[in-house]
Design a protein around this motif. Structure first.
Motif, PDB file in Angstrom:
ATOM      1  N   ARG A  61      26.931  42.705  46.257  1.00 21.84           N
ATOM      2  CA  ARG A  61      28.062  42.852  45.326  1.00 21.84           C
ATOM      3  C   ARG A  61      29.236  42.787  45.690  1.00 21.84           C
ATOM      4  O   ARG A  61      30.264  42.246  45.222  1.00 21.84           O
ATOM      5  CB  ARG A  61      27.957  44.293  44.533  1.00 21.84           C
ATOM      6  CG  ARG A  61      28.798  44.280  43.279  1.00 21.84           C
ATOM      7  CD  ARG A  61      28.514  45.713  42.716  1.00 21.84           C
ATOM      8  NE  ARG A  61      28.843  46.926  43.519  1.00 21.84           N
ATOM      9  CZ  ARG A  61      29.868  47.572  44.055  1.00 21.84           C
ATOM     10  NH1 ARG A  61      31.158  46.798  44.019  1.00 21.84           N
ATOM     11  NH2 ARG A  61      30.040  48.348  44.739  1.00 21.84           N
ATOM     12  N   ALA A  62      29.629  43.807  46.960  1.00 20.89           N
ATOM     13  CA  ALA A  62      30.910  43.725  47.533  1.00 20.89           C
ATOM     14  C   ALA A  62      31.409  42.157  48.053  1.00 20.89           C
ATOM     15  O   ALA A  62      32.543  41.949  48.006  1.00 20.89           O
ATOM     16  CB  ALA A  62      30.874  44.685  48.647  1.00 20.89           C
ATOM     17  N   ALA A  63      30.364  41.260  48.761  1.00 19.97           N
ATOM     18  CA  ALA A  63      30.706  40.319  49.079  1.00 19.97           C
ATOM     19  C   ALA A  63      31.193  39.245  48.076  1.00 19.97           C
ATOM     20  O   ALA A  63      32.208  38.308  48.505  1.00 19.97           O
ATOM     21  CB  ALA A  63      29.577  39.607  49.788  1.00 19.97           C
ATOM     22  N   GLY A  64      30.655  39.442  46.796  1.00 23.19           N
ATOM     23  CA  GLY A  64      31.227  38.599  45.571  1.00 23.19           C
ATOM     24  C   GLY A  64      32.286  38.809  44.581  1.00 23.19           C
ATOM     25  O   GLY A  64      32.730  38.052  43.852  1.00 23.19           O
ATOM     26  N   GLU A  65      32.596  39.939  44.735  1.00 21.89           N
ATOM     27  CA  GLU A  65      33.496  40.714  43.955  1.00 21.89           C
ATOM     28  C   GLU A  65      34.834  40.286  44.040  1.00 21.89           C
ATOM     29  O   GLU A  65      35.610  39.899  43.110  1.00 21.89           O
ATOM     30  CB  GLU A  65      33.451  42.394  43.986  1.00 21.89           C
ATOM     31  CG  GLU A  65      33.979  42.842  42.835  1.00 21.89           C
ATOM     32  CD  GLU A  65      33.807  44.317  42.859  1.00 21.89           C
ATOM     33  OE1 GLU A  65      34.008  45.115  41.840  1.00 21.89           O
ATOM     34  OE2 GLU A  65      33.211  44.888  43.730  1.00 21.89           O
ATOM     35  N   TYR A  66      35.324  40.461  45.309  1.00 16.37           N
ATOM     36  CA  TYR A  66      36.766  39.898  45.605  1.00 16.37           C
ATOM     37  C   TYR A  66      36.728  38.658  46.847  1.00 16.37           C
ATOM     38  O   TYR A  66      35.835  38.832  47.732  1.00 16.37           O
ATOM     39  CB  TYR A  66      37.742  41.019  45.964  1.00 16.37           C
ATOM     40  CG  TYR A  66      37.694  42.090  44.733  1.00 16.37           C
ATOM     41  CD1 TYR A  66      38.554  41.581  43.619  1.00 16.37           C
ATOM     42  CD2 TYR A  66      36.940  43.168  44.800  1.00 16.37           C
ATOM     43  CE1 TYR A  66      38.656  42.557  42.634  1.00 16.37           C
ATOM     44  CE2 TYR A  66      37.204  43.967  43.583  1.00 16.37           C
ATOM     45  CZ  TYR A  66      37.996  43.694  42.750  1.00 16.37           C
ATOM     46  OH  TYR A  66      38.083  44.563  41.396  1.00 16.37           O
ATOM     47  N   THR A  67      37.992  38.066  47.130  1.00 17.63           N
ATOM     48  CA  THR A  67      38.133  37.221  48.230  1.00 17.63           C
ATOM     49  C   THR A  67      39.068  38.036  49.100  1.00 17.63           C
ATOM     50  O   THR A  67      40.097  38.435  48.499  1.00 17.63           O
ATOM     51  CB  THR A  67      38.751  35.855  47.664  1.00 17.63           C
ATOM     52  OG1 THR A  67      37.835  35.359  46.817  1.00 17.63           O
ATOM     53  CG2 THR A  67      38.903  35.212  49.003  1.00 17.63           C
ATOM     54  N   TYR A  68      38.953  38.287  50.294  1.00 15.28           N
ATOM     55  CA  TYR A  68      39.799  39.085  51.056  1.00 15.28           C
ATOM     56  C   TYR A  68      39.509  38.693  52.432  1.00 15.28           C
ATOM     57  O   TYR A  68      38.651  38.315  53.043  1.00 15.28           O
ATOM     58  CB  TYR A  68      39.743  40.662  50.889  1.00 15.28           C
ATOM     59  CG  TYR A  68      38.250  41.159  51.196  1.00 15.28           C
ATOM     60  CD1 TYR A  68      38.113  41.647  52.402  1.00 15.28           C
ATOM     61  CD2 TYR A  68      37.447  41.277  50.043  1.00 15.28           C
ATOM     62  CE1 TYR A  68      36.493  42.159  52.441  1.00 15.28           C
ATOM     63  CE2 TYR A  68      36.228  41.622  50.311  1.00 15.28           C
ATOM     64  CZ  TYR A  68      35.902  41.923  51.343  1.00 15.28           C
ATOM     65  OH  TYR A  68      34.441  42.546  51.624  1.00 15.28           O
ATOM     66  N   THR A  69      40.471  38.943  53.276  1.00 11.67           N
ATOM     67  CA  THR A  69      40.668  38.915  54.868  1.00 11.67           C
ATOM     68  C   THR A  69      40.606  40.371  55.146  1.00 11.67           C
ATOM     69  O   THR A  69      41.011  41.313  54.982  1.00 11.67           O
ATOM     70  CB  THR A  69      41.597  38.114  55.418  1.00 11.67           C
ATOM     71  OG1 THR A  69      42.844  38.648  55.265  1.00 11.67           O
ATOM     72  CG2 THR A  69      41.575  36.625  54.885  1.00 11.67           C
TER      73      THR A  69
END
Length: 118
Positions: A61-69
């Motif tokens: 879930r965390a991998a697909g929820e937002y885009t971030y570096t």
């Protein structure tokens, strides 16, 4: 042990922690989940996830929820089993930037507990 120079930060952490952080950053859930013990606990954003099935669902879930570096900006060892990695995140989540402390408890070479908080 506090480390301030970026090139030495990862060296202050045990292999299982750097392996998890690298896999999480790459969104490699299989490698990330392999770093945890079978009965591990993760506490993130006020929620508790117990066992590898719940942790795997959280990672997915965390991998697909937002885009971030992410950038590892700090590391500290409290004792032989407790480590804290500080990560700087920038992305499309509310607020856009945050520094998070990943507090690891290790047992027998695996992550037994992970608490993530500002």
């Amino acid at each position: 042990m506090n480390v301030s120079r970026p090139q030495n930060i990862a060296a202050a952490l045990p292999d299982v922690v750097t392996r998890y952080l690298t896999a999480h950053r790459a969104r490699d859930t299989a490698t990330a989940i392999a770093a945890f013990s079978a009965d591990a606990t993760v506490i993130d954003d006020g929620k508790t996830y117990r066992g590898t099935a719940a942790i795997e669902a959280w990672l997915t879930r965390a991998a697909g929820e937002y885009t971030y570096t992410t950038e590892l900006i700090g590391a500290q060892q409290s004792d032989a089993t407790h480590y804290t990695a500080t990560q700087h995140l920038e992305g499309n989540f509310p607020g856009g930037t945050v520094d998070l402390r990943y507090q690891f408890t290790l047992d027998d070479g695996r992550i037994e507990r992970l608490i993530i908080e500002p």
